[in-house]
Design an enzyme around this catalytic site. Structure first.
Site, PDB file in Angstrom:
ATOM      1  N   THR A  37     -15.826   1.068 -14.767  1.00 36.97           N
ATOM      2  CA  THR A  37     -15.894  -0.026 -13.791  1.00 36.97           C
ATOM      3  C   THR A  37     -16.280  -1.311 -14.505  1.00 36.97           C
ATOM      4  O   THR A  37     -17.104  -1.298 -15.417  1.00 36.97           O
ATOM      5  CB  THR A  37     -16.861   0.300 -12.629  1.00 36.97           C
ATOM      6  OG1 THR A  37     -16.954  -0.850 -11.777  1.00 36.97           O
ATOM      7  CG2 THR A  37     -18.259   0.694 -13.082  1.00 36.97           C
ATOM      8  N   SER A  38     -15.668  -2.399 -14.062  1.00 32.55           N
ATOM      9  CA  SER A  38     -15.968  -3.694 -14.692  1.00 32.55           C
ATOM     10  C   SER A  38     -17.294  -4.248 -14.194  1.00 32.55           C
ATOM     11  O   SER A  38     -17.810  -5.206 -14.759  1.00 32.55           O
ATOM     12  CB  SER A  38     -14.845  -4.692 -14.402  1.00 32.55           C
ATOM     13  OG  SER A  38     -14.705  -4.857 -13.012  1.00 32.55           O
ATOM     14  N   CYS A  46      -6.160   2.297  12.891  1.00 35.25           N
ATOM     15  CA  CYS A  46      -5.705   1.253  13.791  1.00 35.25           C
ATOM     16  C   CYS A  46      -6.344  -0.069  13.380  1.00 35.25           C
ATOM     17  O   CYS A  46      -7.526  -0.119  13.055  1.00 35.25           O
ATOM     18  CB  CYS A  46      -6.099   1.631  15.219  1.00 35.25           C
ATOM     19  SG  CYS A  46      -5.688   0.361  16.405  1.00 35.25           S
ATOM     20  N   HIS A  79     -14.939   2.670  -0.981  1.00 35.95           N
ATOM     21  CA  HIS A  79     -13.913   1.716  -0.547  1.00 35.95           C
ATOM     22  C   HIS A  79     -12.793   2.362   0.261  1.00 35.95           C
ATOM     23  O   HIS A  79     -11.723   1.789   0.391  1.00 35.95           O
ATOM     24  CB  HIS A  79     -13.330   0.981  -1.760  1.00 35.95           C
ATOM     25  CG  HIS A  79     -14.339   0.107  -2.459  1.00 35.95           C
ATOM     26  ND1 HIS A  79     -14.162  -0.418  -3.716  1.00 35.95           N
ATOM     27  CD2 HIS A  79     -15.560  -0.330  -2.062  1.00 35.95           C
ATOM     28  CE1 HIS A  79     -15.223  -1.138  -4.060  1.00 35.95           C
ATOM     29  NE2 HIS A  79     -16.092  -1.085  -3.081  1.00 35.95           N
ATOM     30  N   GLN A 122     -14.452  -0.985 -23.060  1.00 37.90           N
ATOM     31  CA  GLN A 122     -14.907  -2.368 -23.245  1.00 37.90           C
ATOM     32  C   GLN A 122     -16.282  -2.516 -22.610  1.00 37.90           C
ATOM     33  O   GLN A 122     -16.523  -1.936 -21.550  1.00 37.90           O
ATOM     34  CB  GLN A 122     -13.977  -3.341 -22.483  1.00 37.90           C
ATOM     35  CG  GLN A 122     -12.516  -3.222 -22.798  1.00 37.90           C
ATOM     36  CD  GLN A 122     -12.219  -3.580 -24.233  1.00 37.90           C
ATOM     37  OE1 GLN A 122     -12.948  -4.370 -24.841  1.00 37.90           O
ATOM     38  NE2 GLN A 122     -11.180  -2.985 -24.786  1.00 37.90           N
ATOM     39  N   GLN A 161     -15.508   3.932  -6.445  1.00 33.97           N
ATOM     40  CA  GLN A 161     -14.901   2.750  -5.820  1.00 33.97           C
ATOM     41  C   GLN A 161     -13.403   2.993  -5.641  1.00 33.97           C
ATOM     42  O   GLN A 161     -12.712   2.175  -5.071  1.00 33.97           O
ATOM     43  CB  GLN A 161     -15.103   1.540  -6.732  1.00 33.97           C
ATOM     44  CG  GLN A 161     -16.550   1.213  -6.965  1.00 33.97           C
ATOM     45  CD  GLN A 161     -16.715   0.214  -8.110  1.00 33.97           C
ATOM     46  OE1 GLN A 161     -16.516  -0.973  -7.958  1.00 33.97           O
ATOM     47  NE2 GLN A 161     -17.066   0.722  -9.272  1.00 33.97           N
ATOM     48  N   ASN A 162     -12.925   4.101  -6.181  1.00 33.35           N
ATOM     49  CA  ASN A 162     -11.486   4.350  -6.143  1.00 33.35           C
ATOM     50  C   ASN A 162     -11.053   4.866  -4.782  1.00 33.35           C
ATOM     51  O   ASN A 162     -11.798   5.556  -4.093  1.00 33.35           O
ATOM     52  CB  ASN A 162     -11.087   5.346  -7.238  1.00 33.35           C
ATOM     53  CG  ASN A 162     -11.321   4.765  -8.615  1.00 33.35           C
ATOM     54  OD1 ASN A 162     -11.537   3.568  -8.742  1.00 33.35           O
ATOM     55  ND2 ASN A 162     -11.301   5.608  -9.626  1.00 33.35           N
ATOM     56  N   CYS A 172      -0.197   1.995  16.348  1.00 32.93           N
ATOM     57  CA  CYS A 172      -1.164   2.992  16.815  1.00 32.93           C
ATOM     58  C   CYS A 172      -0.629   3.658  18.077  1.00 32.93           C
ATOM     59  O   CYS A 172      -0.159   2.969  18.987  1.00 32.93           O
ATOM     60  CB  CYS A 172      -2.493   2.286  17.101  1.00 32.93           C
ATOM     61  SG  CYS A 172      -3.732   3.353  17.836  1.00 32.93           S
ATOM     62  N   TYR A 216       0.835  -1.214   0.000  1.00 34.18           N
ATOM     63  CA  TYR A 216       0.000   0.000   0.000  1.00 34.18           C
ATOM     64  C   TYR A 216       0.861   1.253   0.000  1.00 34.18           C
ATOM     65  O   TYR A 216       0.490   2.267  -0.565  1.00 34.18           O
ATOM     66  CB  TYR A 216      -0.985  -0.017   1.184  1.00 34.18           C
ATOM     67  CG  TYR A 216      -2.197  -0.851   0.840  1.00 34.18           C
ATOM     68  CD1 TYR A 216      -3.251  -0.305   0.107  1.00 34.18           C
ATOM     69  CD2 TYR A 216      -2.248  -2.195   1.166  1.00 34.18           C
ATOM     70  CE1 TYR A 216      -4.328  -1.077  -0.274  1.00 34.18           C
ATOM     71  CE2 TYR A 216      -3.325  -2.983   0.788  1.00 34.18           C
ATOM     72  CZ  TYR A 216      -4.366  -2.418   0.068  1.00 34.18           C
ATOM     73  OH  TYR A 216      -5.432  -3.176  -0.325  1.00 34.18           O
TER      74      TYR A 216
END
Ligand code: NAD
Length: 269
Positions: free
Chosen positions: A201-202, A137, A129, A228, A111-112, A160, A77
Site C-alpha cells: 500500500t502506498s 442500489c 473499501h 518501494q 483496501q482491495n 434496482c 467497473y
C-alpha cells in the site's frame, strides 16, 4: 519470479521478520493494491495504461462522476470485474492464507475490492473499501451479491428490482464514508495487535493509511513489504523491499519452521 530480489535484502532482516511473525500472538495484515499486482490487477497510482490512463479515476470513482455519466462508470467497473474474474490469487495471497493456518488469530484488513484474499483461502478478512463483485442500489439498501455481467443482458446501468434506481458497485468511492462495521473492526483489531504487516500500500488513502500509526501507538511492531518505500515506511521497524509474491511465501515458510521448533521445544519428551 525474479530470483535477484533475494540478494538485495539483508538476510538477517528476513530472519528478523520471520521471528516477529512466528512470535506474534495477534497478527494483523493490512494490504493494498500492490498485493494483487502480481495477479495482473493494476495498482491505483502506478497504472499508466488502458482505462486508468484515459480517464480520471476521480471521475470514475465518485458519486458526482456516476451521476454525470452512469453508463461510463458502470462499464468501467464492469471492465474491472472482468479483469478480476480472469485473475487468480498469487503466491502472496496464498502465503497469507497459509499463515492463517499457523496463526489462527491472523486478520487481513484489505483496501482491495477484488476478493482475491478470500479466493486464496483467507477467512478472517475485513474489506474496507467494499467488493467489486457486489452491487447495490444507488438510492436504497438493496444488495446484489456475486453480480454477473455475463448473465445480465439489459441496459446499463441495470436498475434496482425494488425501486428502479440505478445499481452501482458496492465499493467506497472518493468522498464516501467507509462502512461503519468494517472500519470499527479494523481499528479494534489494529489496536489489539502486536504485529502489523503492511503489504503493498502506498499509504495515501485515508483512513486505512492511519492504521499502522494506530497499531504502533499501541505498541505493535510494523513490518512493511513493498518494493518501494511508501508514505508509512517511516513507521516500519522492518521494511522488506520486495514484491509480496516473492517475500511472503519465504516469510511464511520460515515462520512455520520456527513455530514447529517452538512446539517441539515446548513438548516434554
Ligand atoms: P496504491 O496503488 O496507491 O499503491 C500500491 C502500492 O503497492 C505501491 O506502494 C507500490 O509500490 C506497491 N506495490 C506494487 N507492486 C507490488 C508488489 N508486487 N508487491 C508489494 N507491493 C507492491 O494502492 P493502495 O495503497 O491500495 O491505494 C489505492 C486505492 O485503490 C485503494 O483504496 C484500493 O481500494 C484501490 N484499488 C484496489 C485494487 C484492487 O482491489 N486490486 C486495485 C487498484 C486500486
Amino acid at each position: 519470479m525474479n530470483a535477484n530480489w533475494y540478494k538485495t535484502i539483508d538476510p538477517e532482516l528476513i530472519e528478523h521478520g520471520a521471528r516477529l511473525v512466528a512470535q506474534s500472538r495477534r497478527l494483523v495484515v493490512l494490504t493494498g493494491a500492490g498485493v494483487s499486482a502480481e495477479s495482473g490487477i493494476p495498482t491505483f497510482r502506478e497504472a499508466s495504461t488502458g482505462l486508468w490512463a484515459r480517464y480520471d479515476p476521480q471521475q470514475l470513482a465518485t458519486v458526482e462522476g456516476f451521476l454525470e455519466n452512469p453508463k461510463l462508470v458502470w462499464e468501467w467497473y464492469s471492465y474491472r470485474r472482468t479483469l478480476v474474474a480472469g485473475a487468480s490469487p498469487n503466491p502472496g495471497h496464498r502465503a497469507l492464507a497459509r499463515l492463517e493456518q499457523i496463526l489462527p488469530s491472523l486478520v487481513v484488513i484489505t483496501q482491495n475490492i477484488d476478493g482475491l484474499h478470500r479466493r486464496a483461502g483467507s477467512s478472517r478478512i475485513i474489506e474496507l473499501h467494499g467488493n467489486i463483485n457486489r452491487v447495490k442500489c444507488f438510492r436504497g439498501d438493496e444488495i446484489y451479491e456475486n453480480w454477473s455481467d455475463e448473465d445480465y443482458k439489459g441496459e446499463v446501468p441495470p436498475r434496482c428490482s425494488k425501486c428502479n434506481s440505478f445499481l452501482r458497485p458496492d465499493v467506497v468511492w472518493f468522498g464516501e464514508s467507509l462502512p461503519e462495521r468494517e472500519i470499527g473492526e479494523a481499528f479494534y483489531n489494529t489496536e489489539n495487535c502486536d504485529l502489523m504487516l503492511v503489504v503493498g500500500t502506498s499509504g495515501q488513502v485515508q483512513p486505512a493509511a492511519s492504521l499502522p500509526a494506530a497499531a504502533r501507538h499501541k505498541g505493535a511492531k510494523i513490518l512493511e513489504i513493498n518494493p518501494q518505500p511508501s508514505g508509512i515506511s517511516f513507521l516500519a521497524d522492518i521494511l522488506l523491499q520486495a514484491k509480496s509474491g516473492d517475500i511472503l511465501p519465504v516469510l511464511t515458510e520460515k515462520a512455520e519452521k520456527l513455530k514447529e521448533l517452538e512446539g517441539r521445544e515446548g513438548t516434554p519428551e
